[in-house]
Motif scaffolding. Structure first.
Motif, PDB file in Angstrom:
ATOM      1  N   PHE A 118       0.798  -1.220   0.000  1.00 53.64           N
ATOM      2  CA  PHE A 118       0.000   0.000   0.000  1.00 53.64           C
ATOM      3  C   PHE A 118       0.835   1.277   0.000  1.00 53.64           C
ATOM      4  O   PHE A 118       0.286   2.368  -0.043  1.00 53.64           O
ATOM      5  CB  PHE A 118      -0.933   0.005   1.213  1.00 53.64           C
ATOM      6  CG  PHE A 118      -1.939  -1.116   1.186  1.00 53.64           C
ATOM      7  CD1 PHE A 118      -3.000  -1.093   0.301  1.00 53.64           C
ATOM      8  CD2 PHE A 118      -1.811  -2.208   2.036  1.00 53.64           C
ATOM      9  CE1 PHE A 118      -3.925  -2.136   0.271  1.00 53.64           C
ATOM     10  CE2 PHE A 118      -2.720  -3.246   2.015  1.00 53.64           C
ATOM     11  CZ  PHE A 118      -3.781  -3.209   1.120  1.00 53.64           C
ATOM     12  N   GLN A 121       0.381   5.004   1.874  1.00 52.82           N
ATOM     13  CA  GLN A 121      -0.974   5.054   2.435  1.00 52.82           C
ATOM     14  C   GLN A 121      -1.124   4.125   3.636  1.00 52.82           C
ATOM     15  O   GLN A 121      -2.076   4.248   4.399  1.00 52.82           O
ATOM     16  CB  GLN A 121      -1.991   4.669   1.364  1.00 52.82           C
ATOM     17  CG  GLN A 121      -2.089   5.672   0.229  1.00 52.82           C
ATOM     18  CD  GLN A 121      -3.329   5.419  -0.595  1.00 52.82           C
ATOM     19  OE1 GLN A 121      -4.441   5.396  -0.080  1.00 52.82           O
ATOM     20  NE2 GLN A 121      -3.136   5.222  -1.892  1.00 52.82           N
ATOM     21  N   VAL A 158      -6.563   0.126  -4.519  1.00 52.81           N
ATOM     22  CA  VAL A 158      -5.611   1.206  -4.255  1.00 52.81           C
ATOM     23  C   VAL A 158      -4.767   1.478  -5.497  1.00 52.81           C
ATOM     24  O   VAL A 158      -4.513   2.632  -5.865  1.00 52.81           O
ATOM     25  CB  VAL A 158      -4.721   0.864  -3.041  1.00 52.81           C
ATOM     26  CG1 VAL A 158      -3.562   1.855  -2.911  1.00 52.81           C
ATOM     27  CG2 VAL A 158      -5.555   0.875  -1.763  1.00 52.81           C
ATOM     28  N   TYR A 162      -7.944   4.486  -5.885  1.00 53.86           N
ATOM     29  CA  TYR A 162      -8.800   4.798  -4.745  1.00 53.86           C
ATOM     30  C   TYR A 162      -7.944   4.913  -3.480  1.00 53.86           C
ATOM     31  O   TYR A 162      -7.085   4.055  -3.229  1.00 53.86           O
ATOM     32  CB  TYR A 162      -9.863   3.715  -4.544  1.00 53.86           C
ATOM     33  CG  TYR A 162     -10.868   3.648  -5.667  1.00 53.86           C
ATOM     34  CD1 TYR A 162     -11.943   4.528  -5.712  1.00 53.86           C
ATOM     35  CD2 TYR A 162     -10.732   2.706  -6.690  1.00 53.86           C
ATOM     36  CE1 TYR A 162     -12.859   4.472  -6.747  1.00 53.86           C
ATOM     37  CE2 TYR A 162     -11.643   2.647  -7.734  1.00 53.86           C
ATOM     38  CZ  TYR A 162     -12.703   3.531  -7.746  1.00 53.86           C
ATOM     39  OH  TYR A 162     -13.608   3.481  -8.782  1.00 53.86           O
ATOM     40  N   PRO A 163      -8.165   5.936  -2.657  1.00 53.04           N
ATOM     41  CA  PRO A 163      -7.397   6.058  -1.409  1.00 53.04           C
ATOM     42  C   PRO A 163      -7.671   4.874  -0.485  1.00 53.04           C
ATOM     43  O   PRO A 163      -8.789   4.341  -0.450  1.00 53.04           O
ATOM     44  CB  PRO A 163      -7.922   7.361  -0.796  1.00 53.04           C
ATOM     45  CG  PRO A 163      -8.530   8.111  -1.934  1.00 53.04           C
ATOM     46  CD  PRO A 163      -9.073   7.065  -2.866  1.00 53.04           C
ATOM     47  N   LEU A 164      -6.656   4.460   0.245  1.00 52.69           N
ATOM     48  CA  LEU A 164      -6.811   3.324   1.153  1.00 52.69           C
ATOM     49  C   LEU A 164      -7.893   3.585   2.188  1.00 52.69           C
ATOM     50  O   LEU A 164      -8.639   2.680   2.560  1.00 52.69           O
ATOM     51  CB  LEU A 164      -5.483   3.023   1.846  1.00 52.69           C
ATOM     52  CG  LEU A 164      -5.487   1.858   2.841  1.00 52.69           C
ATOM     53  CD1 LEU A 164      -5.950   0.567   2.174  1.00 52.69           C
ATOM     54  CD2 LEU A 164      -4.110   1.674   3.463  1.00 52.69           C
TER      55      LEU A 164
END
Length: 272
Positions: A118, A121, A158, A162-164
């Motif tokens: 990730f 994030q 992600v 898309y934000p975590l």
């Protein structure tokens, strides 16, 4: 080696000796007696003597506790056993109810693995949320993944941009919703294995089996019925999710088309 007192026979224990042999503290032994899941000792004078049967019962209780039973459930199991049911059938029902529903392989990852998945994030807040939701379970210095498939989906979302934090929120909300679905199927199972409950106690979603040959008061028969319900529950959730996704996407597209059409009408109106 010290000799046994005259009043002590082979296979008999004072409570301290029983605690040492079983590995269970004296206070827990007394609690089990209070809960009536361990019979009282035989009294000779002012001393209570426990037998090999008591030791075997304590070991059974320990095994059941390790498997996640509460003392109340253990009491119910032991009562069923003492009424003449086969303990193997009772534990077979337990296995049908509690064995994993997923066939995904167990995976253990490190904090470094999460960082690589990730990137920046992956922060402490996200890790805490994943643990609180049950998606990750601490295992020493590493983490056991409840569902590698869900973890892979999160990584892909992600990577798609898309934000975590958004992915975590969707996962948490979805888990909350699916838990309500699971509760309905649990009600169905409850109706199968507890025939003494009335429909009002079980809930509107519960339906008991109607096959006269499937005695739901028999643990072995109930286990077989639960095993039949397991794949049906998963398939129904997949089918209903597909239907719901189709309806939701069509609704979104319909709203978008309507908005575009409205915008087109507005822009085409002559100015006064």
């Amino acid at each position: 080696m010290a000799s046994r007192p005259d009043s002590e026979q082979a296979g008999e224990y004072r409570i301290n000796d029983l605690a040492r042999e079983s590995g269970i503290p004296v206070r827990n032994i007394r609690l089990y007696q209070e809960r009536r899941i361990l019979p009282p000792p035989m009294r000779r004078g002012r001393v209570g003597w426990y037998s090999e049967a008591h030791l075997a019962r304590l070991r059974l209780i320990a095994r059941l506790l390790d498997r996640g039973y509460s003392l109340a459930h253990i009491g119910e199991l032991i009562s069923a056993w003492e009424r003449g049911r086969d303990l193997a059938d009772v534990l077979g029902l337990e296995a049908a109810l509690t064995s994993p529903w997923s066939e995904e392989p167990q995976t253990v990852i490190s904090a470094g693995d999460l960082q690589r998945m990730f990137g920046k994030q992956e922060e402490r807040g996200s890790l805490d949320r994943a643990i609180a939701s049950g998606m990750l379970r601490p295992d020493g210095t590493r983490f056991r993944v409840a569902s590698p498939q869900l973890l892979d989906i999160a990584v892909q979302l992600v990577q798609a941009g898309y934000p975590l934090s958004v992915v975590m929120k969707v996962a948490e909300d979805s888990m909350h919703d699916i838990e309500r679905v699971a509760e309905r199927y649990v009600s169905l199972v409850k109706a199968t294995i507890t025939p003494s409950l009335s429909p009002g106690e079980i809930g509107d979603a519960a339906i008991g089996p109607t096959d006269d040959h499937a005695e739901i008061d028999d643990p072995a028969a109930a286990a077989a019925l639960v095993q039949r319900l397991r794949p049906l529950a998963r398939k129904s959730v997949d089918a209903m999710l597909a239907m719901a996704m189709e309806n939701a996407v069509n609704q979104v597209l319909g709203d978008a088309v309507s908005a575009l059409a409205k915008e087109g009408r507005t822009s085409s109106e002559p100015e006064h």
